[in-house]
Design an enzyme around this catalytic site. Sequence first.
Site: not given
Ligand code: MIG
Length: 828
Positions: A423, A426, A501
């Site tokens: 995750d 970016e 998201d």
């Molecule tokens: O939103 O790890 O896109 O799927 O649940 C903050 C927590 C960070 C973003 C991800 C999301 C995940 C979340 N992360």
Amino acid sequence: MRACLSLFIGFWVLASAWAADGPGLAPIGAVTGVDRDDRGLRLTCAGGSIVQLTVLAPDLVRVRALFAGRPAAPDHSWAIAKTEWAAVPWQLQEQAEAITLVTAELEVVVRREPLLIEFRDAATHRLINADARPMARDPATGRLEVAKRLGVDERFYGLGEKAARLDHRRGRFTMWNSDTPGYVEGTDPIYQSVPFYLGWEEGAAYGLFYDNARRSTFDLGQSGQEAAVYAVEDGDADYYFIAGPGMKKVLGRYTELTGRMPLPPLWALGNQQCRYSYYPDSLAEAIVRRYRREELPLDVLYLDIHYMNGFRDFTWDPQRFPDPAGLLARLQALGVKVVTIVDPGVKYQPAAAGAPREAHYAVFDEGMAGDYFLRRRDGSLWIGEVWPGKAVYVDYTRAEARRWWGDQHRALLDPGVAGIWDDMNEPSDFTDQTGRSQHDVVFDDLGAHTPYAANRNVFALNMVRATYEGLERLRPDRRPFILTRAGYAGVQRYAAMWTGDNNATWDSLALNIPMFASLGLSGETFVGADIPGFIGRASAELLVRSYELAFLAPLCRNHAAIDNYDHEPWRFGPVYTDIIRDYLRLRYRLLPFLYTTLEEAHRTGVPLFRPLVLNFQDDRNTLNLDDAFMVGDALLAAPVLRPGVRGREVYLPAGPWYDYWTGERIAGGRLLWVEAPLERVPLFVRGGSVLPSTDPMHYVGEHAWDPVRFDIFPDDQGGAAGTLYEDDGVSPAYRQGAFRRTAVNCSRGADGGWRVVLPAPAGHYEPGPRHLELAVHGAAAAVAVTLDGQALAARTEADATAGWWRDATGVMRVRLADDARPHEIQFR
Ligand code: MIG
């Protein structure tokens, strides 16, 4: 007069908009010299710039402009998978005004003054694509532009992950990986950057891949209607032109160049459940047990950031997850795998040399000792902020750092974690999401020491590469499964992706189709979105309709944000759970078909999830169609994308089609009104296809595929063909031929009888003893059936042995033992 004046003003406004676009852009000089070598041309231009044209394949030419005044950069790209191409013949024709490079498929015409490049079809000389003006660069800023003529009816597809409709004509898009929670249609950029698009004009397609990872924009006719303009901040103009005319052919080449998806483990096609976050361990287990109690299929449970100890990568929270191995073993016994999240932000936790053990975080210590973390030009660490507070980021452009990162996954794989969810890559940094304050971060980049601006868009690509290679090393007998949020061209070599998201809204649901389709048209086949949307409270109806789309997406995963109402399949009561169960079971029934289609994507680059235009690129009714999709060549789904709607129009391209639910044969080439009560998604099978399936199960591997069913849907001539691909589903042995491909070919004789031929299967995977079942839809009642020339006994459906019968819906069915030998069945 009035009209004239406003026309004039209109022109003036437009002209100044161009000027504003690039005040300092200087066009590349005219061609003054031509050198050739065995791979192509090197053109010297007035002013000292160089343009290289390299023939990689008859339909693949690379154009690289090395502008004068720019320091020579090494010829390296993280996106490219194939750099060695077998030489192909080509000719050079020099005319007074132009130089033409001719391959078996393409004519590349370079006008000398000004320098303009055109791509033409070698056979017909038809113009496919041409520069609208010479390439140009601003010597002060390094910004450069490539402008292509924009056809009056030209369409654009691809560009990776864009929160946009399918046809990108008249759109403007930026490539700059960005953490954009709650994005909506039009939010741009979002997480991924794939600077590749397919152009379509008059039925013929081509591909353009602009391989420069810096921030770039694609203005596909938004700010002017005579050019499709690519602009990039700095670096070289470096692009690959791919000739079609078939979109599938273009995708084949593009994915040969940037790599194809390796086969994921089969369980990755299973149903998946996630939440931000399930903890402690007893709650995670309760969710899985609930799935089993509800008889809902499930293969994967995700652990989001709260499984970690203080959000430290590669650790477990000792209170919430005191015994990870025990938990994972209990879930494994229920047939469920666990995938854990890993974030690139490593907690910044310096500890003095003599400090107690608890003060140390080994991953940080080791990263410091190896000097793996990114630094600014002045040598200081880039310290950002993510979940653990202050955080540092690994320089994944360094091989040693990638190896070290990969090895860290031992802490997750040893207790039994089956896959990794990358995750925030970016990379997200709460202190500054724009990247501006990180501009002085330097990446090793194979010793070239390039700036942040050149590396942000490939950060995730290199992170998932490190992860993939680590998983391969740690578990060489298992196929890695990695799910990533960000990426760049080529990311399909390492990871599946989800669209980040999104919102639990109808608009967001509708956006799934063009987004998955565009990703597929950009080389990324293993894609999915959070069901029924990450942010916001879903209704029962939205949840159900979301599954009616997602049960056919490569990745089928329910997920929810931390502060959301829960929306697992059972949350709204049994009326809704029952419908969702039916769709999940249908997904598992169709696993043989989904897996076969996924293997096709792995082998050819043609995606599983397809916009209709990919299968019917000559049918203009499909050019804009993004409220329906196809899986492979065979299945067409037209989900309901609005609340309260209980029917919809569906466009069926030419050909006979079959209503999946009723078996009714339907003529195509028209719009159709289809009833769609809540429990029904309009679903059609294309005539001429063979759909492999099996009985549903609770998780992949619970039972063998027995029987394997082949549903035959003949076309107007009575023909149909299809295959089944299978292998062990977990190991890389398929690369060495440990697979089985079973073909089924159906035809209709002059006497009206049907003939179904199964050649001997290919490959050396042994699925074990089982039965095959064949059904010919739309065939009249048979009076006699033969198997390999011998009369076959008529039986009832309940009788498991070989034989034939007509089922309750009137469909002719035949069962035979699968003995891996060729067979021929005839109905008369
Ligand atoms: O939103 O790890 O896109 O799927 O649940 C903050 C927590 C960070 C973003 C991800 C999301 C995940 C979340 N992360």
